[in-house]
Design an enzyme around this catalytic site. Structure first.
Site, PDB file in Angstrom:
ATOM      1  N   ASP A 169       0.792  18.426  53.583  1.00 18.49           N
ATOM      2  CA  ASP A 169       1.849  19.387  53.213  1.00 18.49           C
ATOM      3  C   ASP A 169       1.584  20.731  53.909  1.00 18.49           C
ATOM      4  O   ASP A 169       1.775  21.799  53.326  1.00 18.49           O
ATOM      5  CB  ASP A 169       1.964  19.575  51.702  1.00 18.49           C
ATOM      6  CG  ASP A 169       3.264  20.270  51.293  1.00 18.49           C
ATOM      7  OD1 ASP A 169       4.113  20.534  52.175  1.00 18.49           O
ATOM      8  OD2 ASP A 169       3.415  20.561  50.103  1.00 18.49           O
TER       9      ASP A 169
ATOM     10  N   ASP B 139      12.282  16.997  51.247  1.00 16.89           N
ATOM     11  CA  ASP B 139      11.119  17.762  50.786  1.00 16.89           C
ATOM     12  C   ASP B 139      11.340  19.270  50.844  1.00 16.89           C
ATOM     13  O   ASP B 139      11.912  19.795  51.800  1.00 16.89           O
ATOM     14  CB  ASP B 139       9.869  17.418  51.590  1.00 16.89           C
ATOM     15  CG  ASP B 139       8.670  18.160  51.020  1.00 16.89           C
ATOM     16  OD1 ASP B 139       8.337  17.911  49.856  1.00 16.89           O
ATOM     17  OD2 ASP B 139       8.111  19.023  51.716  1.00 16.89           O
TER      18      ASP B 139
ATOM     19  N   HIS C 245      10.230  14.571  46.788  1.00 12.65           N
ATOM     20  CA  HIS C 245       9.568  15.786  46.279  1.00 12.65           C
ATOM     21  C   HIS C 245       9.989  15.874  44.810  1.00 12.65           C
ATOM     22  O   HIS C 245      11.108  16.272  44.501  1.00 12.65           O
ATOM     23  CB  HIS C 245      10.051  16.993  47.094  1.00 12.65           C
ATOM     24  CG  HIS C 245       9.666  18.321  46.529  1.00 12.65           C
ATOM     25  ND1 HIS C 245       8.830  19.205  47.183  1.00 12.65           N
ATOM     26  CD2 HIS C 245      10.013  18.942  45.369  1.00 12.65           C
ATOM     27  CE1 HIS C 245       8.686  20.300  46.447  1.00 12.65           C
ATOM     28  NE2 HIS C 245       9.397  20.178  45.342  1.00 12.65           N
TER      29      HIS C 245
ATOM     30  N   LEU D  53       6.574  21.496  60.617  1.00 15.63           N
ATOM     31  CA  LEU D  53       6.376  22.095  61.943  1.00 15.63           C
ATOM     32  C   LEU D  53       7.303  23.288  62.179  1.00 15.63           C
ATOM     33  O   LEU D  53       7.135  24.019  63.158  1.00 15.63           O
ATOM     34  CB  LEU D  53       6.578  21.048  63.044  1.00 15.63           C
ATOM     35  CG  LEU D  53       5.505  19.953  63.123  1.00 15.63           C
ATOM     36  CD1 LEU D  53       5.844  18.943  64.216  1.00 15.63           C
ATOM     37  CD2 LEU D  53       4.123  20.550  63.370  1.00 15.63           C
ATOM     38  N   ARG D  54       8.304  23.465  61.305  1.00 20.40           N
ATOM     39  CA  ARG D  54       9.175  24.659  61.269  1.00 20.40           C
ATOM     40  C   ARG D  54      10.148  24.815  62.434  1.00 20.40           C
ATOM     41  O   ARG D  54      10.985  25.707  62.412  1.00 20.40           O
ATOM     42  CB  ARG D  54       8.343  25.943  61.165  1.00 20.40           C
ATOM     43  CG  ARG D  54       7.411  26.016  59.966  1.00 20.40           C
ATOM     44  CD  ARG D  54       8.147  25.994  58.656  1.00 20.40           C
ATOM     45  NE  ARG D  54       7.265  26.341  57.534  1.00 20.40           N
ATOM     46  CZ  ARG D  54       7.412  25.872  56.299  1.00 20.40           C
ATOM     47  NH1 ARG D  54       8.399  25.035  56.023  1.00 20.40           N
ATOM     48  NH2 ARG D  54       6.581  26.233  55.331  1.00 20.40           N
TER      49      ARG D  54
ATOM     50  N   HIS E 243       3.475  29.843  56.928  1.00 21.22           N
ATOM     51  CA  HIS E 243       4.359  30.989  56.664  1.00 21.22           C
ATOM     52  C   HIS E 243       3.808  32.197  57.391  1.00 21.22           C
ATOM     53  O   HIS E 243       2.593  32.389  57.432  1.00 21.22           O
ATOM     54  CB  HIS E 243       4.413  31.302  55.168  1.00 21.22           C
ATOM     55  CG  HIS E 243       5.125  30.271  54.356  1.00 21.22           C
ATOM     56  ND1 HIS E 243       6.473  30.026  54.465  1.00 21.22           N
ATOM     57  CD2 HIS E 243       4.671  29.396  53.417  1.00 21.22           C
ATOM     58  CE1 HIS E 243       6.814  29.068  53.622  1.00 21.22           C
ATOM     59  NE2 HIS E 243       5.742  28.659  52.984  1.00 21.22           N
TER      60      HIS E 243
ATOM     61  N   ASN F  67      13.075  20.021  56.553  1.00 24.66           N
ATOM     62  CA  ASN F  67      13.667  21.278  56.059  1.00 24.66           C
ATOM     63  C   ASN F  67      13.569  22.406  57.090  1.00 24.66           C
ATOM     64  O   ASN F  67      13.017  23.472  56.834  1.00 24.66           O
ATOM     65  CB  ASN F  67      13.039  21.694  54.723  1.00 24.66           C
ATOM     66  CG  ASN F  67      11.543  21.937  54.803  1.00 24.66           C
ATOM     67  OD1 ASN F  67      10.887  21.456  55.726  1.00 24.66           O
ATOM     68  ND2 ASN F  67      11.002  22.669  53.849  1.00 24.66           N
TER      69      ASN F  67
ATOM     70  N   HIS G  33       3.038  14.239  56.103  1.00 21.83           N
ATOM     71  CA  HIS G  33       3.756  15.373  55.483  1.00 21.83           C
ATOM     72  C   HIS G  33       3.337  16.698  56.129  1.00 21.83           C
ATOM     73  O   HIS G  33       2.428  17.376  55.662  1.00 21.83           O
ATOM     74  CB  HIS G  33       3.437  15.382  53.982  1.00 21.83           C
ATOM     75  CG  HIS G  33       4.316  16.297  53.190  1.00 21.83           C
ATOM     76  ND1 HIS G  33       4.670  16.029  51.886  1.00 21.83           N
ATOM     77  CD2 HIS G  33       4.897  17.489  53.484  1.00 21.83           C
ATOM     78  CE1 HIS G  33       5.441  17.005  51.426  1.00 21.83           C
ATOM     79  NE2 HIS G  33       5.575  17.903  52.363  1.00 21.83           N
TER      80      HIS G  33
HETATM   81 ZN   LIG Z   1       7.287  19.175  48.790  1.00 18.78          ZN
END
Ligand SMILES: [Zn+2]
Length: 428
Positions: free
Chosen positions: A303, A150, A177, A59-60, A307, A90, A56
């Site tokens: 996770d 997620d 999630h 890596l953006r 940011h 995501n 989880h």
């Molecule tokens: Zn999550």
């Protein structure tokens, strides 16, 4: 590729042994091995583990390269002792097609700090309405086996059922999630004594637990596998324990921060502690540790949620949710599980390498440290103690809740198929 002799390493925390790497493979494990023709790494009693596997990671890339990229994220992973990470879907665009998952997979191959296994979205655009192309993503070069929305919950029971039915055909798994959306509207932190005192919108435990209860029943009904992301409450543990006792195919993860931190920290109003699911109570933390020790919770997953500064350095209500975790995970697990006597190093290898590799079907990872196996390894100085300094992170982001905190253990070396990605604490 040359030979490397790791001398005097406590393999999985056992008696010191020598490990000879030849090319990409472990050639021999034993006492007093010959160093002839080999580069020698003096382990000097450090603990040698199979390369860690994170099921989880965010890596953006594509889309939020200001937070992290495949390159910076995999460098952070190698720094933390990981040789494989699963990249959450995501991104922008969402990884809901064969094209996007192949792009992420290729970037991982090119950079080479660790293997990157893309996770495919369950629904188109993470919108929860229409199943994504699960089969096409599975059949793509990326070979996706784990699917997750997620960041968002697959809250529609019919969509969840169809996803479970679909992945069953090729032995995949849906990673949920668990967050009932209506019960968490406007939620800012755990619902309890502290949220009442601070007057912040509460996030009740039942919002997580009700989805987990539904999904283990759905998995049972369909005869498929479900994985529950980031368990955070004592009640969630009880539901997973019950489901496993019934033979339901459920696996579960816990994050390092949910093993260590509580909602008392929200009193500081420091957004670095804002995370989804939220930090819970001491009682929950102790239940999660116990469940990880007894195997009810299968794995630790970071996770890792990078940011940029501007998304975290603002008032609590406006701040983004999430923490970076790849570079501190093993230290937090040592602090909460090993130094407390709940797990030994073989147990850590199980929860952070063997089992996550098995759940995600990460070929060549999570293998025993023995002759003939791929040389995916990490060496840990477990005697080390030091303060966490995010300035030294390889991640592009710095949103760690551990800044200035003393934590035990330090990864000194990581090898990916015999190639060093980290040497003496420095990336290659
Ligand atoms: Zn999550």
């Amino acid at each position: 590729m040359s030979k490397i002799l790791i001398r005097g390493a406590k393999v999985l925390g056992g008696a010191p042994q020598d490990v000879l790497i030849d090319g990409g493979t472990i050639a021999e494990v034993g006492e007093d091995l010959s160093a002839e023709g080999a580069q020698v790494v003096e382990a000097d009693g450090k603990v040698l583990l199979p390369g860690l596997v994170d099921l989880h990671t965010h890596l953006r890339e594509p889309g939020r390269e200001d937070s992290e990229t495949v390159l910076t994220g995999t460098r952070a992973a190698a720094s933390g002792g990981y040789t494989a990470v699963f990249a959450m879907a995501n991104t922008f665009p969402v990884a809901d097609t064969a094209g996007v998952v192949e792009q992420v997979w290729r970037l991982g191959q090119e950079h080479g700090y660790c293997d990157v296994q893309p996770i495919g979205a369950v629904t188109v655009g993470l919108e929860g309405k229409k199943l994504a192309e699960l089969g096409a993503m599975h059949e793509s070069a990326a070979g996706v086996t784990v699917f997750s929305d997620d960041g968002k919950c697959v809250d529609d029971a019919v969509i969840m059922r169809r996803a479970l039915e679909y992945v069953k055909a090729f032995g995949g798994v849906v990673a949920q999630h668990a967050q009932e959306p209506r019960l968490t509207e406007g939620a800012q932190m755990n619902e309890g004594v502290v949220s009442a005192e601070l007057g912040l919108g509460g996030w009740p435990a039942v919002a997580e637990e009700s989805i987990i209860a539904r999904d283990v029943l759905l998995a049972d009904h369909v005869g498929s596998r479900v994985h529950i992301c980031h368990l955070s409450t004592a009640g969630s543990v009880e539901i997973v324990r019950w489901a496993k006792s019934r033979g339901i195919q459920v696996t579960a993860e816990v994050t390092p921060h949910h093993l260590l931190l509580t909602d008392e920290l929200v009193r500081t109003y420091n957004p670095v502690y804002k995370v989804n699911p939220p930090l819970r109570t001491e009682r929950d933390v102790l239940a999660l540790r116990e469940a990880l020790a007894d195997g009810t919770i299968d794995i630790v997953a970071t996770d890792h949620a990078p940011h940029p500064h501007e998304d975290k350095d603002c008032e609590w209500a406006a701040a983004a949710m999430g923490m970076v975790g790849l570079e501190t995970a093993l230290s937090v697990v040592q602090e909460t599980m090993v130094d407390t006597g709940l797990l030994d190093w073989a147990g850590v290898a199980d929860r952070m390498s063997f089992k996550p590799a098995r759940i995600g079907q990460a070929t060549g990872h999570g293998r025993p440290v023995s002759a003939g196996e791929p040389a995916n390894l990490t060496l840990v100085d477990t005697e080390y103690r030091g303060q966490v300094d995010p300035a030294g992170f390889a991640s592009r982001s710095r949103n760690t809740p551990y800044q200035g905190r003393e934590l035990p253990g330090r990864v000194t070396h990581t090898w990916l198929r015999g190639k060093a990605t980290l040497v003496d604490g420095k990336l290659t």
